[in-house]
Scaffold this motif. Structure first.
Motif, mmCIF file in Angstrom:
data_model
loop_
_atom_site.group_PDB
_atom_site.id
_atom_site.type_symbol
_atom_site.label_atom_id
_atom_site.label_comp_id
_atom_site.label_asym_id
_atom_site.label_seq_id
_atom_site.Cartn_x
_atom_site.Cartn_y
_atom_site.Cartn_z
ATOM 1 N N PHE A 111 40.746 49.335 54.386
ATOM 2 C CA PHE A 111 40.498 48.143 55.019
ATOM 3 C C PHE A 111 38.562 47.178 55.357
ATOM 4 N N GLU A 112 37.978 48.151 55.617
ATOM 5 C CA GLU A 112 37.056 48.049 55.165
ATOM 6 C C GLU A 112 35.730 47.704 53.892
ATOM 7 N N THR A 113 36.010 47.997 53.325
ATOM 8 C CA THR A 113 35.687 48.230 51.774
ATOM 9 C C THR A 113 37.109 46.335 51.427
ATOM 10 N N ALA A 114 37.976 46.902 51.139
ATOM 11 C CA ALA A 114 38.582 45.475 51.012
ATOM 12 C C ALA A 114 37.535 44.478 51.015
ATOM 13 N N THR A 115 37.616 44.055 52.591
ATOM 14 C CA THR A 115 36.955 43.302 53.091
ATOM 15 C C THR A 115 34.937 43.018 52.698
ATOM 16 N N SER A 116 34.605 43.979 52.625
ATOM 17 C CA SER A 116 33.361 43.579 52.552
ATOM 18 C C SER A 116 33.561 43.367 50.918
ATOM 19 N N ASP A 117 34.151 43.626 50.055
ATOM 20 C CA ASP A 117 34.607 43.422 48.882
ATOM 21 C C ASP A 117 34.546 41.804 48.967
ATOM 22 N N VAL A 118 35.653 41.150 48.927
ATOM 23 C CA VAL A 118 36.121 40.194 49.273
ATOM 24 C C VAL A 118 35.464 39.281 49.250
ATOM 25 N N GLU A 119 34.230 39.187 50.301
ATOM 26 C CA GLU A 119 33.065 38.645 50.196
ATOM 27 C C GLU A 119 32.373 38.357 49.236
ATOM 28 N N THR A 120 31.846 38.641 48.304
ATOM 29 C CA THR A 120 31.627 38.311 47.087
ATOM 30 C C THR A 120 31.819 38.551 45.887
ATOM 31 N N PHE A 121 33.532 38.321 46.075
ATOM 32 C CA PHE A 121 34.506 38.280 45.095
ATOM 33 C C PHE A 121 34.430 36.919 44.128
ATOM 34 N N LYS A 122 34.120 36.392 43.062
ATOM 35 C CA LYS A 122 34.124 35.008 42.724
ATOM 36 C C LYS A 122 35.274 34.946 41.755
ATOM 37 N N ILE A 123 35.720 33.685 41.578
ATOM 38 C CA ILE A 123 36.596 33.862 41.317
ATOM 39 C C ILE A 123 37.004 33.727 39.291
ATOM 40 N N GLU A 124 35.788 33.714 39.432
ATOM 41 C CA GLU A 124 36.337 34.040 37.472
ATOM 42 C C GLU A 124 36.027 35.589 37.230
ATOM 43 N N SER A 125 35.894 36.519 38.460
ATOM 44 C CA SER A 125 36.999 37.430 38.286
ATOM 45 C C SER A 125 38.383 37.837 38.343
ATOM 46 N N LEU A 126 38.977 37.166 39.202
ATOM 47 C CA LEU A 126 39.860 37.070 38.619
ATOM 48 C C LEU A 126 40.938 37.274 37.786
ATOM 49 N N ARG A 127 39.970 37.023 36.707
ATOM 50 C CA ARG A 127 41.121 37.568 35.002
ATOM 51 C C ARG A 127 40.883 38.522 35.326
ATOM 52 N N ASN A 128 39.367 39.141 35.650
ATOM 53 C CA ASN A 128 39.895 41.204 35.595
ATOM 54 C C ASN A 128 41.027 41.567 36.423
ATOM 55 N N ILE A 129 41.164 41.066 37.650
ATOM 56 C CA ILE A 129 41.946 42.147 38.750
ATOM 57 C C ILE A 129 43.865 41.543 37.403
ATOM 58 N N GLU A 130 43.878 40.785 36.983
ATOM 59 C CA GLU A 130 45.092 40.524 36.459
ATOM 60 C C GLU A 130 45.468 41.647 34.977
ATOM 61 N N LYS A 131 44.417 41.563 34.843
ATOM 62 C CA LYS A 131 43.906 43.097 33.174
ATOM 63 C C LYS A 131 44.350 44.421 34.210
ATOM 64 N N ASP A 132 43.627 44.549 34.946
ATOM 65 C CA ASP A 132 43.968 45.150 36.305
ATOM 66 C C ASP A 132 45.499 46.026 36.397
ATOM 67 N N LEU A 133 46.370 45.172 37.024
ATOM 68 C CA LEU A 133 48.133 45.015 37.467
ATOM 69 C C LEU A 133 48.201 44.901 36.511
ATOM 70 N N SER A 134 47.916 44.576 35.593
ATOM 71 C CA SER A 134 48.641 44.611 33.719
ATOM 72 C C SER A 134 49.521 43.309 33.889
ATOM 73 N N VAL A 135 49.239 41.861 34.724
ATOM 74 C CA VAL A 135 49.685 40.639 34.919
ATOM 75 C C VAL A 135 49.226 39.659 34.039
ATOM 76 N N PRO A 136 49.712 39.417 33.414
ATOM 77 C CA PRO A 136 49.282 38.230 31.752
ATOM 78 C C PRO A 136 48.658 37.127 32.504
ATOM 79 N N PRO A 137 47.843 36.268 31.821
ATOM 80 C CA PRO A 137 47.023 35.797 31.855
ATOM 81 C C PRO A 137 47.742 34.110 32.231
ATOM 82 N N PRO A 138 47.338 33.503 33.143
ATOM 83 C CA PRO A 138 48.544 32.483 33.582
ATOM 84 C C PRO A 138 48.372 31.762 32.244
ATOM 85 N N PRO A 139 49.016 30.469 31.765
ATOM 86 C CA PRO A 139 48.541 29.637 30.092
ATOM 87 C C PRO A 139 47.982 28.034 30.711
#
Length: 303
Positions: A170-198
């Protein structure tokens, strides 16, 4: 009717200034656009009366009311096919009304909306959304100077899913979220195999009926209004049209026609209802409606 928790906040104060940047109200309407950037997460605001680059520069007079006057031409045509019952006749009149109004006519004379720079951290974006009571906001790519999409609660759910599955602690996730940028959300969608929103949007001067059709066809809850600057050619975010705003606009202007809509929701096939004969092997008594209990984990609910 409940308030609309979209990216638009109203009312906004009127000031004598010229707005600039990735936003542009049309038809000489006063708007306050708050662009939240990575360099100034505390927000920078521009307010002013601006004519749309694609609108002829002439004096535009509008009454200080969200209710627009109806033109007679919008209601004197029911189409061919003979007489209609009151319900379908009312629908025809409402459709004609929507065809005679632009997507931007839905908005009040004064409003404020929030735009997020894609370089902004998710932490600051969530804090701003919570502060203003909104659940979504348009995104702007300040590097390419163009509309980049929408930040919605679905993106936050994807973020929760990603760290639930990938983070070691949980501490690792909390630390990462502190600096996580909006532009990186598209990379998360790829990791989750979620299609990008139209990337749906429409010009603010297009008919409201056309915007409603796009909302229905895309199953979207909101539709950004995008204009172009006539001098620079850059995209300008005017505002975001939501289902709530459309319904409120129709209910304000078409009360007589709405009173004639006497068909039930079930007869029109609107809504999801419990199947009295669910398929074999289904243990959900409310099939096909998914349910949760107080004992359900948050991850199971969002997943």
């Amino acid at each position: 009717m409940a308030d609309d928790p979209s990216s638009t906040v109203e009312p906004a104060p009127l000031q004598d200034a010229t707005s600039s940047g990735p936003f542009s109200p049309t038809s000489a309407v006063a708007a306050t656009a708050t662009l939240v950037t990575a360099n100034s997460p505390n927000q920078s605001t521009a307010t002013g009366n601006v004519m749309s680059p694609t609108t002829p520069r002439r004096h535009t007079s509008r009454r200080f009311s969200q209710k627009r006057g109806r033109s007679n031409s919008s209601f004197n045509t029911l189409g061919s096919g003979g007489h209609l019952d009151p319900h379908h006749e009312a629908l025809q009149k409402i459709r004609q009304f929507l065809k005679g109004r632009s997507a931007f006519d839905v908005f009040p004379l004064s409003y404020r909306f929030i735009i997020f720079d894609t370089k902004l951290t998710v932490k600051h974006a969530l804090a701003t959304m919570n502060q203003h009571g909104i659940v979504s906001a348009p995104l702007y790519d300040s590097k390419q100077w163009k509309f980049a999409g929408m930040l919605t609660l679905i993106d936050i759910i994807h973020l929760i899913q990603f760290y639930y599955l990938k983070a070691e602690t949980f501490e690792t996730a909390t630390s990462d979220v502190e600096t996580f940028k909006i532009e990186s959300l598209r990379n998360i969608e790829k990791d989750l195999s979620v299609p990008p929103p139209p990337l749906y949007f429409i010009h603010p001067s297009r008919p409201l009926f056309e915007a409603c059709k796009l909302l229905i066809q895309s199953h979207a809850r909101r539709l950004p209004l995008i204009d172009l600057d006539s001098e620079s050619g850059l995209e300008l975010i005017v505002s975001v049209l939501t289902q709530y705003r459309v319904l409120k606009f129709v209910s304000t202007n078409c009360a007589k026609e709405i009173s004639a809509l006497n068909y039930s929701l079930r007869s029109l096939g609107i809504g999801t209802y419990v199947d009295p004969k669910p398929p074999a092997g289904t243990d959900n008594p409310y099939y096909p409606i998914a349910t949760a209990s107080m004992e359900s984990t948050v991850f199971n609910v969002v997943n």
